[in-house]
Design a protein around this motif. Structure first.
Motif, PDB file in Angstrom:
ATOM      1  N   SER A 242       0.841  -1.203   0.000  1.00  0.00           N
ATOM      2  CA  SER A 242       0.000   0.000   0.000  1.00  0.00           C
ATOM      3  C   SER A 242       0.870   1.243   0.000  1.00  0.00           C
ATOM      4  CB  SER A 242      -0.927   0.004   1.222  1.00  0.00           C
ATOM      5  OG  SER A 242      -1.845  -1.068   1.154  1.00  0.00           O
ATOM      6  N   LEU A 243       0.615   2.123  -0.957  1.00  0.00           N
ATOM      7  CA  LEU A 243       1.418   3.335  -1.100  1.00  0.00           C
ATOM      8  C   LEU A 243       1.376   4.185   0.165  1.00  0.00           C
ATOM      9  CD1 LEU A 243       3.152   4.799  -3.179  1.00  0.00           C
ATOM     10  CD2 LEU A 243       1.101   5.979  -3.974  1.00  0.00           C
ATOM     11  N   LEU A 244       0.237   4.187   0.854  1.00  0.00           N
ATOM     12  CA  LEU A 244       0.108   4.953   2.096  1.00  0.00           C
ATOM     13  C   LEU A 244       1.204   4.576   3.086  1.00  0.00           C
ATOM     14  CD1 LEU A 244      -1.489   6.803   4.065  1.00  0.00           C
ATOM     15  CD2 LEU A 244      -2.805   4.785   4.706  1.00  0.00           C
ATOM     16  N   LEU A 245       1.386   3.277   3.322  1.00  0.00           N
ATOM     17  CA  LEU A 245       2.382   2.826   4.299  1.00  0.00           C
ATOM     18  C   LEU A 245       3.790   2.918   3.746  1.00  0.00           C
ATOM     19  CD1 LEU A 245       1.366   2.072   7.070  1.00  0.00           C
ATOM     20  CD2 LEU A 245      -0.378   1.526   5.381  1.00  0.00           C
ATOM     21  N   GLN A 246       3.952   2.744   2.429  1.00  0.00           N
ATOM     22  CA  GLN A 246       5.277   2.886   1.827  1.00  0.00           C
ATOM     23  C   GLN A 246       5.815   4.295   2.038  1.00  0.00           C
ATOM     24  OE1 GLN A 246       4.870   1.801  -2.289  1.00  0.00           O
ATOM     25  NE2 GLN A 246       4.619  -0.381  -1.856  1.00  0.00           N
ATOM     26  N   ARG A 247       4.970   5.299   1.804  1.00  0.00           N
ATOM     27  CA  ARG A 247       5.405   6.685   1.951  1.00  0.00           C
ATOM     28  C   ARG A 247       5.676   7.033   3.421  1.00  0.00           C
ATOM     29  NH1 ARG A 247       4.258   9.972  -2.539  1.00  0.00           N
ATOM     30  NH2 ARG A 247       4.776   8.729  -4.372  1.00  0.00           N
ATOM     31  N   VAL A 248       4.857   6.511   4.303  1.00  0.00           N
ATOM     32  CA  VAL A 248       5.024   6.793   5.732  1.00  0.00           C
ATOM     33  C   VAL A 248       6.343   6.239   6.253  1.00  0.00           C
ATOM     34  CG1 VAL A 248       4.145   6.145   8.011  1.00  0.00           C
ATOM     35  CG2 VAL A 248       2.574   7.021   6.279  1.00  0.00           C
ATOM     36  N   HIS A 249       6.759   5.064   5.742  1.00  0.00           N
ATOM     37  CA  HIS A 249       7.958   4.405   6.254  1.00  0.00           C
ATOM     38  C   HIS A 249       9.247   4.871   5.585  1.00  0.00           C
ATOM     39  CE1 HIS A 249       5.129   1.317   7.969  1.00  0.00           C
ATOM     40  NE2 HIS A 249       5.987   1.446   8.943  1.00  0.00           N
ATOM     41  N   LEU A 250       9.149   5.723   4.555  1.00  0.00           N
ATOM     42  CA  LEU A 250      10.365   6.258   3.953  1.00  0.00           C
ATOM     43  C   LEU A 250      11.101   7.141   4.967  1.00  0.00           C
ATOM     44  CD1 LEU A 250       9.153   7.325   0.385  1.00  0.00           C
ATOM     45  CD2 LEU A 250      10.747   5.482   0.925  1.00  0.00           C
ATOM     46  N   PRO A 251      12.428   7.234   4.876  1.00  0.00           N
ATOM     47  CA  PRO A 251      13.166   8.154   5.759  1.00  0.00           C
ATOM     48  C   PRO A 251      12.669   9.590   5.560  1.00  0.00           C
ATOM     49  CG  PRO A 251      14.681   6.673   4.624  1.00  0.00           C
ATOM     50  CD  PRO A 251      13.329   6.473   3.994  1.00  0.00           C
ATOM     51  N   GLN A 252      12.704  10.381   6.621  1.00  0.00           N
ATOM     52  CA  GLN A 252      12.177  11.743   6.531  1.00  0.00           C
ATOM     53  C   GLN A 252      12.910  12.582   5.504  1.00  0.00           C
ATOM     54  OE1 GLN A 252      10.962  14.267   9.732  1.00  0.00           O
ATOM     55  NE2 GLN A 252      10.671  12.552  11.133  1.00  0.00           N
ATOM     56  N   GLU A 253      14.192  12.283   5.282  1.00  0.00           N
ATOM     57  CA  GLU A 253      14.952  13.083   4.313  1.00  0.00           C
ATOM     58  C   GLU A 253      14.564  12.774   2.871  1.00  0.00           C
ATOM     59  OE1 GLU A 253      17.595   9.632   5.759  1.00  0.00           O
ATOM     60  OE2 GLU A 253      16.247  11.143   6.625  1.00  0.00           O
ATOM     61  N   LYS A 255      12.346  12.737  -0.374  1.00  0.00           N
ATOM     62  CA  LYS A 255      11.384  13.704  -0.888  1.00  0.00           C
ATOM     63  C   LYS A 255       9.953  13.195  -0.820  1.00  0.00           C
ATOM     64  CE  LYS A 255      10.272  16.379  -5.052  1.00  0.00           C
ATOM     65  NZ  LYS A 255      10.643  16.650  -6.464  1.00  0.00           N
ATOM     66  N   LYS A 256       9.765  11.874  -1.021  1.00  0.00           N
ATOM     67  CA  LYS A 256       8.421  11.302  -1.079  1.00  0.00           C
ATOM     68  C   LYS A 256       7.901  10.864   0.285  1.00  0.00           C
ATOM     69  CE  LYS A 256       8.784   9.800  -5.891  1.00  0.00           C
ATOM     70  NZ  LYS A 256       8.742   8.663  -6.832  1.00  0.00           N
ATOM     71  N   HIS A 257       8.685  11.065   1.339  1.00  0.00           N
ATOM     72  CA  HIS A 257       8.201  10.717   2.680  1.00  0.00           C
ATOM     73  C   HIS A 257       6.972  11.550   3.014  1.00  0.00           C
ATOM     74  CE1 HIS A 257       8.212   9.867   6.998  1.00  0.00           C
ATOM     75  NE2 HIS A 257       8.045  11.167   7.167  1.00  0.00           N
ATOM     76  N   MET A 258       6.002  10.921   3.655  1.00  0.00           N
ATOM     77  CA  MET A 258       4.777  11.601   4.072  1.00  0.00           C
ATOM     78  C   MET A 258       4.503  11.337   5.549  1.00  0.00           C
ATOM     79  SD  MET A 258       3.591  13.398   1.672  1.00  0.00           S
ATOM     80  CE  MET A 258       4.335  13.665   0.055  1.00  0.00           C
ATOM     81  N   ALA A 261       8.793  16.473   5.480  1.00  0.00           N
ATOM     82  CA  ALA A 261       9.650  16.982   6.554  1.00  0.00           C
ATOM     83  C   ALA A 261       9.218  18.403   6.898  1.00  0.00           C
ATOM     84  CB  ALA A 261      11.109  16.956   6.114  1.00  0.00           C
ATOM     85  N   GLY A 262       9.159  18.699   8.170  1.00  0.00           N
ATOM     86  CA  GLY A 262       8.697  20.003   8.627  1.00  0.00           C
ATOM     87  C   GLY A 262       7.250  19.994   9.076  1.00  0.00           C
ATOM     88  N   LYS A 263       6.475  19.019   8.605  1.00  0.00           N
ATOM     89  CA  LYS A 263       5.092  18.851   9.053  1.00  0.00           C
ATOM     90  C   LYS A 263       5.076  17.931  10.275  1.00  0.00           C
ATOM     91  CE  LYS A 263       2.817  20.827   5.494  1.00  0.00           C
ATOM     92  NZ  LYS A 263       1.757  21.856   5.599  1.00  0.00           N
ATOM     93  N   THR A 264       3.991  18.000  11.041  1.00  0.00           N
ATOM     94  CA  THR A 264       3.849  17.115  12.194  1.00  0.00           C
ATOM     95  C   THR A 264       3.782  15.670  11.727  1.00  0.00           C
ATOM     96  OG1 THR A 264       2.616  18.849  13.348  1.00  0.00           O
ATOM     97  CG2 THR A 264       2.485  16.618  14.240  1.00  0.00           C
ATOM     98  N   GLN A 265       4.666  14.836  12.267  1.00  0.00           N
ATOM     99  CA  GLN A 265       4.784  13.460  11.807  1.00  0.00           C
ATOM    100  C   GLN A 265       3.810  12.534  12.546  1.00  0.00           C
ATOM    101  OE1 GLN A 265       7.008  12.507   9.182  1.00  0.00           O
ATOM    102  NE2 GLN A 265       6.905  14.746   9.041  1.00  0.00           N
ATOM    103  N   LEU A 266       3.531  11.406  11.925  1.00  0.00           N
ATOM    104  CA  LEU A 266       2.709  10.376  12.556  1.00  0.00           C
ATOM    105  C   LEU A 266       3.456   9.746  13.717  1.00  0.00           C
ATOM    106  CD1 LEU A 266       1.543   8.730   9.244  1.00  0.00           C
ATOM    107  CD2 LEU A 266      -0.018   9.749  10.882  1.00  0.00           C
ATOM    108  N   THR A 267       2.739   9.447  14.782  1.00  0.00           N
ATOM    109  CA  THR A 267       3.349   8.765  15.917  1.00  0.00           C
ATOM    110  C   THR A 267       3.447   7.265  15.600  1.00  0.00           C
ATOM    111  OG1 THR A 267       1.244   8.287  16.998  1.00  0.00           O
ATOM    112  CG2 THR A 267       2.261  10.436  17.461  1.00  0.00           C
ATOM    113  N   PRO A 268       4.285   6.521  16.310  1.00  0.00           N
ATOM    114  CA  PRO A 268       4.360   5.072  16.080  1.00  0.00           C
ATOM    115  C   PRO A 268       3.002   4.382  16.211  1.00  0.00           C
ATOM    116  CG  PRO A 268       6.231   5.787  17.395  1.00  0.00           C
ATOM    117  CD  PRO A 268       5.325   6.974  17.259  1.00  0.00           C
ATOM    118  N   ASP A 269       2.193   4.793  17.212  1.00  0.00           N
ATOM    119  CA  ASP A 269       0.868   4.190  17.375  1.00  0.00           C
ATOM    120  C   ASP A 269      -0.026   4.479  16.174  1.00  0.00           C
ATOM    121  OD1 ASP A 269       1.411   2.964  19.729  1.00  0.00           O
ATOM    122  OD2 ASP A 269       0.217   4.293  20.996  1.00  0.00           O
ATOM    123  N   GLU A 270       0.054   5.703  15.645  1.00  0.00           N
ATOM    124  CA  GLU A 270      -0.772   6.053  14.495  1.00  0.00           C
ATOM    125  C   GLU A 270      -0.357   5.256  13.258  1.00  0.00           C
ATOM    126  OE1 GLU A 270      -1.889  10.693  15.658  1.00  0.00           O
ATOM    127  OE2 GLU A 270      -0.088  10.257  14.495  1.00  0.00           O
TER     128      GLU A 270
END
Length: 725
Positions: A242-253, A255-258, A261-270
């Protein structure tokens, strides 16, 4: 301000009014090059300057005609210069904003309100500057103009914040708390009360109807199912794909991380909640309490909502060390308390390709606290059951579709508290169960469907083991059969040369796959039964469904297979591709890889070649002449993002480049307004010609239809494969 500089600034102000008016009138025809996009993206950086300066200027203007200020020369000159500077900075901000708004992802009423109130502030500030020294301009006009400008600044700022942070950004914490408090755990829906609030807080600021970054909207189920330009966001049941989880798990640096960078990030529980939700088929209707009591998603959702859990039995063992639990939690293994303040733990392990025996052995430090273990669809073997037998307080064990056999069951019989065991889809036999089930003294339910046992054998096991329920069929809370998944294609590619041996499969054993080739819906009786003997010698589209006794038939699924008998020896492009859609150049058209909906899907990024401002001109040569009678072009249609079929396709051929003649011209079917995105093929046939040189010219639509927001502009043409026969 020096008189000469002021005169120059006033001329710039006049020019800015004319230029901005021009941009607003011809906005739909603007094509912003990359270097201007960079300037447009500076809009958020500079906008604070005119806001502050104009606010200060309007406050001074409001009190300008008070006697103590009216005759003050410094006040008068300072205010006039301040207003002029504020108006010029507002002009720059408006121009940058108009450039930024032409980028993909900005649309809707919020954008229009922000654009027009911002432009209105600039025009009003300009008018005030030019008329403020006329005879009729007195205190009432000054105060009215100042208040109007300040009100406009507030409105523009509000709409700008809504674009950046979402429409309910200011009241979101209060509204979210009220909604959360208003819904009890028993009535809470997984999506509405758990998943959507996470998306609202972390994602919808960039993915809402007013700001559609990447063509993706995350404010409603229908849009989430649809996905965006990069393809489907969610593959139900498969978080890893799932692209949703792929983007979330990318390193913050990356470009495609969601979120970026600079926005409030998802917590581990989320992140875990999103992953578990997708794993549970991403249901938009299920309630939290529909899930089993020990399910990880239910436990974590209950904790997220701040509620209690269902009443659980009391446990007499101590809680495990929290640091150990945290260390054992990974992307493929979740360990959660069974209930609040409970020492009991529920363990779920995912991803069959990453599973190994160590994932069970690592749980030795918490073996006394594990009461629920889910190993569904993992390659668990009999040897692994020795490790599981050490989890002395285990109550529930899910071994569905694992690789265990009946020989391993005797190792589990020693578990003193095991009351629920699922063995569906395993290799256990009637003789195994007849031998080992009586040894399970506390077992209340055992599930054995899809193990090959007959109804008579299940009945005999039930009679032998009256203290437990032996479940040999399919059931859910409504007592209805389960629906089969659709069949899948096992062929390495759907593009073939001369002959294709059709290869379909289904993950459930004993399933019949029925298919049709005439477009009709396959049924379980009359339609062709797939028997591994079907071959195709021409392009073919089939519809297939899966059937099995005790199950509901699957939804029909459509597969298209494409014949491409010839592959050129040399391939080249005679015209440039779009800078964004280069793919693999000319090689893209014969790599036997089809793209998917969404031109920027990361899994298929190199499969779309595109043109907009010129024709797609493809030239190829064959070392040995070929007898050609048709040419097909496979392309994408996504009218919402301006991706249209070719307006026409010309096919030229001959013995060499100098002697080529026009063999045929064909057109593609045009989409209609609101049509769903699709992949299509346009084909042109002609009298068989022996050729050594071939040229294909695919022309993009010169003017997008009037019903489209980009009417009159050239369309984007995307092609991923060509078929020569």
């Amino acid at each position: 301000m020096h008189v000469r500089f002021r005169a120059l600034a006033e001329q710039l102000l006049v020019a800015a009014n004319v230029f901005i008016l021009f941009l607003l009138i011809f906005e739909q025809k603007l094509v912003i090059p990359a270097w201007l996009q960079t300037i447009g993206r500076m809009h958020p950086l500079i906008l604070h300057f005119p806001i502050v300066i104009l606010l200060l200027a309007m406050l001074l203007e409001f009190f300008r005609f008070k006697p103590e200020y009216a005759t003050n020369a410094f006040y008068k000159n300072f205010l006039q210069n301040l207003l002029l500077v504020g108006a010029l900075l507002a002009a720059i901000t408006v121009v940058m904003g108009l450039f930024l708004s032409r980028e993909e992802g900005y649309s809707g009423d919020t954008l229009n309100f922000h654009k027009w109130t911002g432009a209105g502030i600039f025009f009003l500030a300009s008018v005030i500057y030019w008329v403020r020294n006329t005879k009729w301009y007195r205190a009432p006009a000054a105060r009215l103009g100042a208040l109007g400008t300040i009100a406009g600044l507030v409105m523009t700022g509000h709409y700008g914040a809504a674009l950046t942070h979402g429409a309910d950004f200011i009241w979101e914490p209060v509204l979210a708390q009220q909604e959360q408090n208003a819904v009890s755990i028993e009535n809470a829906a997984i999506y509405a009360q758990v998943i959507q609030p996470i998306l609202d807080q972390k994602c919808t600021t960039c993915h809402n109807p007013g700001k559609i970054k990447g063509g993706l909207v995350l404010t409603d189920p229908e849009s989430i199912r649809k996905g965006g330009k990069t393809g489907k966001l969610i593959i139900a049941g498969n978080p890893a794909m799932s692209l949703l989880l792929q983007r979330v798990h990318l390193p913050q640096e990356e470009k495609k991380h969601m979120p970026p960078a600079g926005k409030t990030q998802l917590t581990p529980d989320e992140i875990t909640l999103l992953s578990l939700w997708v794993k549970q088929e991403a249901s938009f209707k299920s309630k939290v309490t529909d899930l089993p009591a020990g399910d990880s998603l239910r436990l974590l959702a209950t904790r997220y909502l701040g509620g209690g859990s269902v009443k659980e039995e009391a446990f007499d063992f101590a809680a495990a060390d929290e640091e150990k639990i945290n260390a054992l939690n990974t992307d493929y293994r979740t360990i959660l308390p069974l209930a609040r303040e409970s020492p009991a733990l529920a363990v779920n392990i995912y991803n069959s390709s990453a599973f190994n025996a160590a994932q069970l052995e690592d749980l030795g430090d918490i073996k006394e606290q594990i009461v629920s273990l889910n190993l569904n669809k993992l390659p668990v073997r009999d040897a692994d059951l020795k490790t599981i037998a050490r989890f002395v307080n285990l109550r529930k064990l899910d071994l569905n579709f694992t690789d265990i056999t009946g020989a391993g069951l005797r190792q589990l019989a020693s578990l003193p508290h095991l009351h629920s065991l699922t063995l569906s889809g395993t290799k256990v036999t009637f003789d195994d169960l007849k031998t080992y089930l009586p040894g399970f003294k506390k077992l209340k339910t055992v599930t054995v469907w899809d193990t090959g046992l007959t109804g008579e054998q299940v009945a005999r096991l039930q009679k032998q083991n009256r203290q437990m329920e032996v479940i040999g069929g399919f059931r859910d809370t409504g007592g209805t059969p389960l629906k089969l998944n659709p069949p899948q294609v096992k062929n390495a590619s759907v593009i073939f040369g001369n002959v294709l041996a059709l290869d379909l499969q289904h993950p459930i054993k004993g399933v019949d796959i029925r298919f049709t080739t005439d477009g009709s819906e396959p049924d379980s009786v009359h339609s062709s039964l797939f028997d591994h003997k079907t071959t195709f010698v021409k392009s073919q589209t089939i519809k297939a469904r899966a059937y099995k006794n005790g199950w509901l038939g699957s939804d029909p699924v459509t597969f298209s297979f494409y014949k491409s008998a010839y592959k050129p020896d040399t391939i080249s492009l005679a015209a440039p591709l779009n800078a964004v859609h280069q793919a693999e150049g000319a090689r893209t058209f014969f790599d036997h890889k089809l793209g998917v909906i969404g031109a920027n899907n990361p899994a298929w990024a190199n499969n779309w070649a595109g043109v907009r401002n010129n024709d797609m001109v493809f030239v190829s040569e064959f070392k040995k002449p070929v007898a050609l009678s048709s040419v097909g072009v496979h392309y994408m249609v996504e009218e919402a993002t301006g991706i249209f079929p070719p307006q026409s396709v010309e096919v030229w051929g001959g013995a060499d480049a100098k002697s080529m003649k026009l063999l045929t011209t064909f057109k593609a079917q045009m989409p209609v307004k609101g049509e769903a995105p699709s992949l299509r093929t346009a084909e042109g046939s002609f009298k068989t010609q022996t050729i050594s040189c071939l040229k294909i010219v695919a022309k993009p639509i010169e003017k997008i239809p009037a019903w489209h927001p980009s009417k009159g502009n050239r369309a984007l043409l995307l092609v991923d494969e060509m078929f020569l026969n």
